[in-house]
Motif scaffolding. Structure first.
Motif, PDB file in Angstrom:
ATOM      1  N   ILE A   3       0.846  -1.190   0.000  1.00  0.00           N
ATOM      2  CA  ILE A   3       0.000   0.000   0.000  1.00  0.00           C
ATOM      3  C   ILE A   3       0.882   1.241   0.000  1.00  0.00           C
ATOM      4  CG2 ILE A   3      -1.812   1.270   1.195  1.00  0.00           C
ATOM      5  CD1 ILE A   3      -2.639  -1.359   2.512  1.00  0.00           C
ATOM      6  N   LEU A   4       0.754   2.040  -1.036  1.00  0.00           N
ATOM      7  CA  LEU A   4       1.542   3.259  -1.193  1.00  0.00           C
ATOM      8  C   LEU A   4       0.685   4.453  -0.779  1.00  0.00           C
ATOM      9  CD1 LEU A   4       4.115   4.688  -2.237  1.00  0.00           C
ATOM     10  CD2 LEU A   4       3.097   4.616  -4.524  1.00  0.00           C
ATOM     11  N   LEU A   5       1.055   5.108   0.318  1.00  0.00           N
ATOM     12  CA  LEU A   5       0.354   6.295   0.800  1.00  0.00           C
ATOM     13  C   LEU A   5       1.137   7.531   0.387  1.00  0.00           C
ATOM     14  CD1 LEU A   5      -0.389   5.129   4.481  1.00  0.00           C
ATOM     15  CD2 LEU A   5      -1.848   4.845   2.468  1.00  0.00           C
ATOM     16  N   ILE A   6       0.476   8.465  -0.301  1.00  0.00           N
ATOM     17  CA  ILE A   6       1.120   9.709  -0.728  1.00  0.00           C
ATOM     18  C   ILE A   6       0.320  10.882  -0.213  1.00  0.00           C
ATOM     19  CG2 ILE A   6       1.741  11.135  -2.713  1.00  0.00           C
ATOM     20  CD1 ILE A   6       2.339   8.661  -4.280  1.00  0.00           C
ATOM     21  N   GLU A   7       0.980  11.747   0.536  1.00  0.00           N
ATOM     22  CA  GLU A   7       0.329  12.936   1.077  1.00  0.00           C
ATOM     23  C   GLU A   7       1.164  14.167   0.738  1.00  0.00           C
ATOM     24  OE1 GLU A   7      -1.802  15.522   1.868  1.00  0.00           O
ATOM     25  OE2 GLU A   7      -2.788  13.670   2.527  1.00  0.00           O
ATOM     26  N   ALA A   8       0.613  15.021  -0.124  1.00  0.00           N
ATOM     27  CA  ALA A   8       1.331  16.213  -0.574  1.00  0.00           C
ATOM     28  C   ALA A   8       1.236  17.366   0.409  1.00  0.00           C
ATOM     29  CB  ALA A   8       0.791  16.652  -1.942  1.00  0.00           C
ATOM     30  N   PHE A   9       0.378  17.240   1.415  1.00  0.00           N
ATOM     31  CA  PHE A   9       0.221  18.297   2.419  1.00  0.00           C
ATOM     32  C   PHE A   9       0.152  17.631   3.788  1.00  0.00           C
ATOM     33  CE2 PHE A   9      -1.959  21.808   4.636  1.00  0.00           C
ATOM     34  CZ  PHE A   9      -1.200  22.877   4.191  1.00  0.00           C
ATOM     35  N   ARG A  43       0.394  22.388  -7.261  1.00  0.00           N
ATOM     36  CA  ARG A  43       0.920  22.575  -8.624  1.00  0.00           C
ATOM     37  C   ARG A  43       2.029  21.583  -8.961  1.00  0.00           C
ATOM     38  NH1 ARG A  43       1.126  28.509  -7.144  1.00  0.00           N
ATOM     39  NH2 ARG A  43      -0.671  29.511  -8.134  1.00  0.00           N
ATOM     40  N   THR A  44       2.931  21.305  -8.029  1.00  0.00           N
ATOM     41  CA  THR A  44       4.186  20.630  -8.389  1.00  0.00           C
ATOM     42  C   THR A  44       4.463  19.327  -7.655  1.00  0.00           C
ATOM     43  OG1 THR A  44       5.484  21.841  -6.717  1.00  0.00           O
ATOM     44  CG2 THR A  44       5.198  22.890  -8.874  1.00  0.00           C
ATOM     45  N   VAL A  67      -5.049  16.934  -2.652  1.00  0.00           N
ATOM     46  CA  VAL A  67      -4.058  17.989  -2.927  1.00  0.00           C
ATOM     47  C   VAL A  67      -3.189  17.596  -4.112  1.00  0.00           C
ATOM     48  CG1 VAL A  67      -2.084  19.270  -2.005  1.00  0.00           C
ATOM     49  CG2 VAL A  67      -4.056  18.784  -0.535  1.00  0.00           C
ATOM     50  N   LEU A  68      -2.916  16.314  -4.232  1.00  0.00           N
ATOM     51  CA  LEU A  68      -2.056  15.809  -5.298  1.00  0.00           C
ATOM     52  C   LEU A  68      -2.785  15.804  -6.639  1.00  0.00           C
ATOM     53  CD1 LEU A  68       0.613  14.260  -6.111  1.00  0.00           C
ATOM     54  CD2 LEU A  68      -0.704  12.161  -5.703  1.00  0.00           C
ATOM     55  N   ASN A  69      -2.082  16.219  -7.694  1.00  0.00           N
ATOM     56  CA  ASN A  69      -2.600  16.050  -9.047  1.00  0.00           C
ATOM     57  C   ASN A  69      -2.283  14.624  -9.481  1.00  0.00           C
ATOM     58  OD1 ASN A  69      -3.136  16.043 -11.822  1.00  0.00           O
ATOM     59  ND2 ASN A  69      -2.596  18.193 -12.039  1.00  0.00           N
ATOM     60  N   LEU A  70      -3.240  13.736  -9.224  1.00  0.00           N
ATOM     61  CA  LEU A  70      -3.030  12.315  -9.494  1.00  0.00           C
ATOM     62  C   LEU A  70      -2.849  12.043 -10.978  1.00  0.00           C
ATOM     63  CD1 LEU A  70      -2.953   9.449  -8.303  1.00  0.00           C
ATOM     64  CD2 LEU A  70      -5.454   9.364  -8.564  1.00  0.00           C
ATOM     65  N   ASN A 111      -7.623  20.327 -11.655  1.00  0.00           N
ATOM     66  CA  ASN A 111      -6.730  19.224 -11.285  1.00  0.00           C
ATOM     67  C   ASN A 111      -7.492  18.112 -10.571  1.00  0.00           C
ATOM     68  OD1 ASN A 111      -4.634  20.694 -12.344  1.00  0.00           O
ATOM     69  ND2 ASN A 111      -3.723  21.216 -10.371  1.00  0.00           N
ATOM     70  N   GLN A 112      -8.410  18.497  -9.681  1.00  0.00           N
ATOM     71  CA  GLN A 112      -9.161  17.493  -8.936  1.00  0.00           C
ATOM     72  C   GLN A 112     -10.108  16.719  -9.841  1.00  0.00           C
ATOM     73  OE1 GLN A 112     -10.915  19.649  -5.617  1.00  0.00           O
ATOM     74  NE2 GLN A 112      -9.166  19.136  -4.313  1.00  0.00           N
ATOM     75  N   ILE A 113     -10.691  17.379 -10.808  1.00  0.00           N
ATOM     76  CA  ILE A 113     -11.569  16.681 -11.753  1.00  0.00           C
ATOM     77  C   ILE A 113     -10.773  15.678 -12.576  1.00  0.00           C
ATOM     78  CG2 ILE A 113     -13.007  16.978 -13.806  1.00  0.00           C
ATOM     79  CD1 ILE A 113     -13.909  19.658 -12.617  1.00  0.00           C
TER      80      ILE A 113
END
Length: 378
Positions: A3-9, A43-44, A67-70, A111-113
């Motif tokens: 399980i890969l958890l990614i949190e940009a904030f 953004r980045t 928050v992440l642009n998946l 980005n979220q859409i």
């Protein structure tokens, strides 16, 4: 790790959620960015994680917040596109409050859409969050001057579900009056594995609470919460603390025979209030109420606060109607009445449901969300 958890904030509720998942669910690995410069994270962050997350044949699930642009990350890392992709909304950028519509940056909602379109499962922390996002997509896309895409809501909605933000409620029973303990017992009594209080501490307690002596821990915690205004009948803070701890350790014994009141004479027993568990009897009703503005309602109510919320946004979904107000005038009248009769609040037992927000009740749903059969092409 599967399980890969990614949190940009990585801060606030975002941090609380992924930390809980990593702590409670096996085979998780977490990658984060600090909780600052939110706009730049949105953004980045995808480009950063493209370089930071190592390739692995063991990944099966990707869990990321909104928050992440998946979409960008999947385009940059096609290997991650093969995973089951879970996209979690703490808040959505189509209705996130701005003073004027012109201040809303189109890119964040866009980005979220896009991220929803590439995700396999889209999870919202409330029905209000989900519906406000989905029903705003059409209007939001009309901001595009021409060649507008169509039917995006219909493409995204089948992927969506509501999964409330899970709270591992701490054990606050020693701070509450007896009549409010029933709510605590009902909340932590929800089905779940292990002790619902395990590894959870109150904000004002030390991080190494689990290794502290129980008596010292109680003494420190009581000093932190004993912020009520002193009344004429109050004894010294040390005596009040002693009595409160005694009541906690010996809940079935009356403290009236063990302590005396200075204002009534040394030879007369001092009455202990059944509402706030402090010496002084009815004098506690003369103390002013404290109004707090919590960022975490689902926790504030659990700790004994009386919720008073607007009849808007997510609040009707969370609280019964008697805790809601429609106009500022209604709010003023409610507060005025509470000031005149503070016992209304102090004696009140919350009538809503808290267990549905507990980790004990939600852990099974999150475990199911983060499990899947490996795809053939992995």
């Amino acid at each position: 790790m599967s399980i890969l958890l990614i949190e940009a904030f990585y801060g606030g509720s975002h941090k609380q959620l992924v930390d809980l998942l990593q702590e409670e669910i096996e085979d998780c690995i977490l990658f984060t960015l600090p909780a600052k410069k939110w706009h730049w994270r949105a953004r980045t962050a995808a480009l950063y994680f493209m370089q930071t997350v190592p390739s692995s044949a063991h990944y099966r699930i990707l869990f990321a917040s909104s928050v992440l642009n998946l979409a960008e990350l999947i385009a940059l890392r096609p290997d991650l596109g093969k995973l089951k992709k879970v996209f979690y909304f703490h808040e959505n950028q189509l209705i996130y409050p701005v003073q004027k519509c012109q201040e809303r940056d189109f890119q964040y909602g866009y980005n979220q859409i896009l991220s929803c379109l590439v995700a396999d499962v889209v999870v919202f922390n409330s029905a209000y969050n989900m519906e406000s996002f989905l029903t705003s997509i059409g209007k939001f896309m009309k901001l595009i001057p021409d060649y507008r895409p169509k039917c995006l809501e219909q493409l995204i909605r089948p992927k969506c579900q509501v999964l409330y933000f899970p709270v591992k409620f701490p054990d606050v029973r020693r701070f509450l009056p007896e009549h409010k303990l029933a709510l605590i017992e009902n909340t932590v009594g929800a089905k779940g594995n292990g002790n619902p209080y395990r590894l959870m501490s109150l904000p004002f307690q030390e991080k190494n609470e689990r290794t502290m002596d129980l008596t010292k821990n109680r003494d420190s915690a009581m000093r932190s919460v004993d912020c009520e205004t002193q009344t004429e009948c109050c004894t010294s803070s040390q005596e009040r603390l002693h009595d409160l701890l005694t009541a906690t350790r010996e809940p079935n014994e009356s403290t009236s025979s063990k302590s005396t009141s200075h204002c009534q004479g040394e030879d007369k027993p001092r009455e202990t209030c059944r509402v706030c568990r402090t010496p002084g009897g009815l004098k506690c009703q003369q103390k002013p109420l404290h109004i707090v503005w919590p960022h975490r309602w689902i926790e504030a109510v659990y700790c004994g606060c009386y919720p008073l919320c607007p009849k808007a946004l997510v609040y009707p979904e969370m609280f019964p109607a008697e805790y809601l107000y429609s106009t500022p005038e209604q709010l003023f009248k409610r507060l005025q009445n509470f000031c005149k009769r503070p016992d209304i609040v102090r004696k009140h037992l919350y009538k809503g449901e808290m267990a549905q927000f507990s980790w004990a009740a939600l852990c099974g749903k999150f475990r199911s969300l983060l499990t899947t059969e490996p795809k053939e092409d992995l």
